[in-house]
Write a protein that holds these residues in place. Structure first.
Motif: not given
Length: 237
Positions: A112-133
């Motif tokens: 579906l997506l490989g390393i190096g692929d470029i994506v146009l995305a939207k930020i769905l959530d932002y939470n500094l308490t997670r490993d991936y904020p």
């Protein structure tokens, strides 16, 4: 062995970080045995002894709803890590990558997506308490993998100037050259023109706008330069 900050903490110039018992790097200075921040920065604690202060001045700080352009940097069990040119890590869960349900036991995510692929995305959530904020989504019609065109990087603080008031600046390239210019809030710009030869020119103009963003009358100057290019390039064809 005092450590005066916590992981992912935002620090200001003059804030005390740690003593020489720690390996402190980044935007810091030493006074005797104490390290202080000299920037507005993000604390990144790695392991037991390594501490880095990552400067945030000019860096992209995510916001929910932002349009961003990112590079797939790693593939996990349930999604992809994406570099969005920010101090904060971003993750694209598989359920946000497609409208179709996916059985992870039967699907190789690399298909579906490989390393190096470029994506146009939207930020769905932002939470500094997670490993991936930052959590990303591709579940809108215009979002997804970028497969052609030209990508330009600018300072995220220059994004509003590149877009222009009510899209006036990028609108010049649409009207005059039939080019689509998609500006990610993280300072990456995707250019796709009907005539691929025009993409290099538009890329140069984007960098010109970035460099001249502090000057007045910039929109008129850009319009004039585009008109000159259009006249010259069309005459030579």
């Amino acid at each position: 062995m005092p450590l005066y900050v916590s992981n992912k903490q935002i620090v200001l110039p003059g804030d005390l970080i740690a003593t020489r018992d720690y390996n402190v790097s980044g935007g810091i200075y030493w006074e005797g045995n104490y390290a202080y921040s000299y920037v507005v920065g993000l604390v990144d604690i790695k392991g037991e002894r390594d501490v880095e202060v990552i400067p945030l001045t000019g860096a992209y700080i995510p916001r929910v709803g932002d349009l961003v352009i990112g590079y797939v940097s790693d593939i996990g069990l349930t999604g992809w890590e994406v570099d969005i040119k920010s101090p904060y890590k971003a993750y694209l869960p598989v359920q946000e990558a497609t409208l179709k349900p996916i059985d992870l036991t039967n699907v190789d995510l690399k298909s579906l997506l490989g390393i190096g692929d470029i994506v146009l995305a939207k930020i769905l959530d932002y939470n500094l308490t997670r490993d991936y904020p930052v959590t990303l989504t591709l579940k809108e019609a215009r979002l997804g993998r970028i497969e052609n065109g030209t990508l330009v990087e600018i300072n995220p603080t220059k994004v509003p100037r590149v877009i222009g008031k009510r899209g006036s600046m990028v609108g010049i390239f649409v009207e005059e050259l039939n080019c689509s210019v998609t500006v990610g809030q993280n300072g990456r710009v995707w250019i796709k023109c009907r005539d691929p030869a025009d993409e290099a020119f538009v890329a140069r103009m984007i960098k010109f706008i970035e460099a001249e963003s502090h000057t007045s009358g910039l929109t008129d100057r850009v319009r004039s330069l585009v008109a000159q290019y259009k006249s010259t390039s069309r005459a030579s064809k």
